[in-house]
Design a protein around this motif. Sequence first.
Motif, PDB file in Angstrom:
ATOM      1  N   SER A 182      -5.636  28.319  -3.126  1.00 23.71           N
ATOM      2  CA  SER A 182      -6.613  27.571  -3.916  1.00 23.71           C
ATOM      3  C   SER A 182      -6.083  26.176  -4.187  1.00 23.71           C
ATOM      4  CB  SER A 182      -6.895  28.290  -5.238  1.00 23.71           C
ATOM      5  OG  SER A 182      -5.727  28.341  -6.034  1.00 23.71           O
ATOM      6  N   GLY A 183      -6.971  25.312  -4.660  1.00 13.95           N
ATOM      7  CA  GLY A 183      -6.552  23.938  -4.885  1.00 13.95           C
ATOM      8  C   GLY A 183      -7.286  23.280  -6.018  1.00 13.95           C
ATOM      9  N   LEU A 184      -6.825  22.076  -6.313  1.00 16.58           N
ATOM     10  CA  LEU A 184      -7.447  21.238  -7.327  1.00 16.58           C
ATOM     11  C   LEU A 184      -7.356  19.799  -6.875  1.00 16.58           C
ATOM     12  CD1 LEU A 184      -5.891  22.568 -10.676  1.00 16.58           C
ATOM     13  CD2 LEU A 184      -8.306  22.710 -10.020  1.00 16.58           C
ATOM     14  N   GLN A 185      -8.337  18.995  -7.309  1.00 19.89           N
ATOM     15  CA  GLN A 185      -8.200  17.546  -7.171  1.00 19.89           C
ATOM     16  C   GLN A 185      -8.440  16.946  -8.553  1.00 19.89           C
ATOM     17  OE1 GLN A 185     -11.051  15.254  -4.846  1.00 19.89           O
ATOM     18  NE2 GLN A 185      -9.434  13.843  -4.212  1.00 19.89           N
ATOM     19  N   PHE A 186      -7.647  15.957  -8.894  1.00 15.76           N
ATOM     20  CA  PHE A 186      -7.715  15.349 -10.218  1.00 15.76           C
ATOM     21  C   PHE A 186      -8.470  14.027 -10.166  1.00 15.76           C
ATOM     22  CE2 PHE A 186      -5.094  18.528 -12.027  1.00 15.76           C
ATOM     23  CZ  PHE A 186      -4.197  18.899 -11.046  1.00 15.76           C
ATOM     24  N   PRO A 187      -8.888  13.495 -11.347  1.00 17.10           N
ATOM     25  CA  PRO A 187      -9.653  12.233 -11.362  1.00 17.10           C
ATOM     26  C   PRO A 187      -8.950  11.077 -10.659  1.00 17.10           C
ATOM     27  CG  PRO A 187      -9.821  13.318 -13.480  1.00 17.10           C
ATOM     28  CD  PRO A 187      -8.818  14.111 -12.680  1.00 17.10           C
ATOM     29  N   ASN A 188      -7.630  11.097 -10.577  1.00 18.46           N
ATOM     30  CA  ASN A 188      -6.915  10.009  -9.879  1.00 18.46           C
ATOM     31  C   ASN A 188      -6.772  10.310  -8.383  1.00 18.46           C
ATOM     32  OD1 ASN A 188      -5.003  12.011  -9.844  1.00 18.46           O
ATOM     33  ND2 ASN A 188      -3.360  10.767 -10.719  1.00 18.46           N
ATOM     34  N   TYR A 189      -7.470  11.340  -7.910  1.00 18.71           N
ATOM     35  CA  TYR A 189      -7.525  11.764  -6.497  1.00 18.71           C
ATOM     36  C   TYR A 189      -6.282  12.505  -6.028  1.00 18.71           C
ATOM     37  CZ  TYR A 189     -11.315   8.373  -6.737  1.00 18.71           C
ATOM     38  OH  TYR A 189     -12.434   7.668  -7.123  1.00 18.71           O
ATOM     39  N   SER A 190      -5.289  12.673  -6.890  1.00 23.53           N
ATOM     40  CA  SER A 190      -4.162  13.504  -6.496  1.00 23.53           C
ATOM     41  C   SER A 190      -4.630  14.959  -6.416  1.00 23.53           C
ATOM     42  CB  SER A 190      -3.002  13.355  -7.484  1.00 23.53           C
ATOM     43  OG  SER A 190      -3.364  13.880  -8.752  1.00 23.53           O
ATOM     44  N   ARG A 238       2.260  19.662  -4.632  1.00 23.49           N
ATOM     45  CA  ARG A 238       1.558  18.498  -5.155  1.00 23.49           C
ATOM     46  C   ARG A 238       1.461  17.370  -4.139  1.00 23.49           C
ATOM     47  NH1 ARG A 238       4.237  21.008  -9.233  1.00 23.49           N
ATOM     48  NH2 ARG A 238       2.954  21.523 -11.056  1.00 23.49           N
ATOM     49  N   CYS A 239       0.394  16.568  -4.296  1.00 19.06           N
ATOM     50  CA  CYS A 239       0.125  15.499  -3.347  1.00 19.06           C
ATOM     51  C   CYS A 239      -0.507  14.315  -4.068  1.00 19.06           C
ATOM     52  CB  CYS A 239      -0.814  16.016  -2.260  1.00 19.06           C
ATOM     53  SG  CYS A 239      -1.448  14.752  -1.151  1.00 19.06           S
ATOM     54  N   SER A 240       0.023  13.136  -3.804  1.00 18.44           N
ATOM     55  CA  SER A 240      -0.611  11.902  -4.288  1.00 18.44           C
ATOM     56  C   SER A 240      -1.215  11.187  -3.101  1.00 18.44           C
ATOM     57  CB  SER A 240       0.423  11.005  -4.971  1.00 18.44           C
ATOM     58  OG  SER A 240       0.877  11.593  -6.156  1.00 18.44           O
ATOM     59  N   SER A 241      -2.484  10.865  -3.197  1.00 18.02           N
ATOM     60  CA  SER A 241      -3.163  10.276  -2.052  1.00 18.02           C
ATOM     61  C   SER A 241      -2.815   8.795  -1.906  1.00 18.02           C
ATOM     62  CB  SER A 241      -4.675  10.436  -2.196  1.00 18.02           C
ATOM     63  OG  SER A 241      -5.131   9.816  -3.380  1.00 18.02           O
ATOM     64  N   GLN A 242      -3.093   8.275  -0.718  1.00 21.66           N
ATOM     65  CA  GLN A 242      -2.863   6.863  -0.453  1.00 21.66           C
ATOM     66  C   GLN A 242      -3.829   6.031  -1.286  1.00 21.66           C
ATOM     67  OE1 GLN A 242      -2.159   5.827   3.674  1.00 21.66           O
ATOM     68  NE2 GLN A 242      -3.430   4.008   3.485  1.00 21.66           N
ATOM     69  N   SER A 243      -3.352   4.875  -1.699  1.00 24.13           N
ATOM     70  CA  SER A 243      -4.166   3.964  -2.497  1.00 24.13           C
ATOM     71  C   SER A 243      -5.502   3.687  -1.814  1.00 24.13           C
ATOM     72  CB  SER A 243      -3.389   2.654  -2.689  1.00 24.13           C
ATOM     73  OG  SER A 243      -4.168   1.703  -3.346  1.00 24.13           O
ATOM     74  N   GLY A 244      -6.606   3.841  -2.577  1.00 21.96           N
ATOM     75  CA  GLY A 244      -7.937   3.573  -2.031  1.00 21.96           C
ATOM     76  C   GLY A 244      -8.602   4.769  -1.372  1.00 21.96           C
ATOM     77  N   HIS A 245      -7.873   5.884  -1.270  1.00 24.02           N
ATOM     78  CA  HIS A 245      -8.430   7.088  -0.648  1.00 24.02           C
ATOM     79  C   HIS A 245      -8.892   8.069  -1.712  1.00 24.02           C
ATOM     80  CE1 HIS A 245      -6.168   6.645   3.453  1.00 24.02           C
ATOM     81  NE2 HIS A 245      -6.968   5.632   3.178  1.00 24.02           N
ATOM     82  N   GLU A 265       0.858  -1.209   0.000  1.00 23.48           N
ATOM     83  CA  GLU A 265       0.000   0.000   0.000  1.00 23.48           C
ATOM     84  C   GLU A 265       0.878   1.239   0.000  1.00 23.48           C
ATOM     85  OE1 GLU A 265      -3.878   0.500   2.382  1.00 23.48           O
ATOM     86  OE2 GLU A 265      -2.337   1.393   3.641  1.00 23.48           O
ATOM     87  N   THR A 266       0.684   2.107  -1.020  1.00 22.70           N
ATOM     88  CA  THR A 266       1.494   3.316  -1.128  1.00 22.70           C
ATOM     89  C   THR A 266       0.900   4.394  -0.248  1.00 22.70           C
ATOM     90  OG1 THR A 266       1.915   2.730  -3.417  1.00 22.70           O
ATOM     91  CG2 THR A 266       2.489   4.957  -2.731  1.00 22.70           C
ATOM     92  N   GLY A 267       1.752   5.067   0.530  1.00 19.09           N
ATOM     93  CA  GLY A 267       1.285   6.129   1.400  1.00 19.09           C
ATOM     94  C   GLY A 267       1.126   7.433   0.646  1.00 19.09           C
ATOM     95  N   VAL A 268       0.865   8.499   1.391  1.00 22.83           N
ATOM     96  CA  VAL A 268       0.708   9.831   0.823  1.00 22.83           C
ATOM     97  C   VAL A 268       2.087  10.391   0.487  1.00 22.83           C
ATOM     98  CG1 VAL A 268      -0.108  12.169   1.260  1.00 22.83           C
ATOM     99  CG2 VAL A 268      -1.390  10.210   2.163  1.00 22.83           C
TER     100      VAL A 268
END
Lengths: 113, 113
Positions: free
Chosen positions: A65-73, A22-29, A1-4
Motif C-alpha cells: 500500500s502507499g500514500l502521497q502527501f500534499p508536498n507530493y512525497s 520513503r520518496c521525495s519527488s523531483q521539484s515540479g513533479h 533542481e533536486t532529483g528524486v
Amino acid sequence: ETGVTQSPTHLIKTRGQQVTLRCSSQSGHNTVSWYQQALGQGPQFIFQYYREEENGRGNFPPRFSGLQFPNYSSELNVNALELDDSALYLCASSRGLSNSPLHFGNGTRLTVT
Amino acid sequence: GENVEQHPSTLSVQEGDSAVIKCTYSDSASNYFPWYKQELGKGPQLIIDIRSNVGEKKDQRIAVTLNKTAKHFSLHITETQPEDSAVYFCAATSMEYGNKLVFGAGTILRVKS
C-alpha cells in the motif's frame, strides 16, 4: 533542481514484519510511481499516486500500500513481508498523468530474511 | 496485458563499434516508448524516448526507431565508449495498468576498450 531521493538506501527485515519506504519527488513533479526490481530483471509497476490518490495498480497484493502527501512525497508500505519481497524498490516522479518521462531515484534495497 | 520482450540479454562490443538493442511489445494501444540506462547501484536514467506518432528520433550518438505495424522498437548507439557499459531497459505503456510503463528484462552492454 533536486532529483528524486529515497530513504533508506538499504534495509534488512525479517519475514512477517512490516516496512515503510520513503520518496521525495523531483521539484515540479506531482506524480509518484513505485516499481519493484528483482535481481537481474526489469522494474515491475506496483502503483502510482497523483493528487494523493492511487491512480493505477499493477499485479501486487493488497499488503502493498502507499500514500502521497500534499508536498507530493510518497511512502510505500509492505505488510507481512515474504522472502520474495527482497528486491530493489524504485520510486519515480513525473509531471501530470500523460506519458511524461519518469525520473527515478536510486532505490531502496530491501532484504527479507 | 502488455508484454515487452528485449534482445539480446547481453551484448559485448569493441569501443567505437555500434550497438543495437531490440524490443517487441504486444499491446497495440501502447503509445510511448522510453529507454533507460541503469548503472550499478543507481536507479534507471532516461536516455531517450519516442512517441507513437514518430518513426525515428536521434540525440547525438543515440537513436531510437519505432515500427508500430510490427510492434517493435530499437535502440542504436554509435561510436560506443567504455562509459556506455551499463544495463539498458526498454519500456512501453500498458493500457492494463492505466497507461503505465511495462519494462523489458534488460540488456547488459559491455564496451571493451
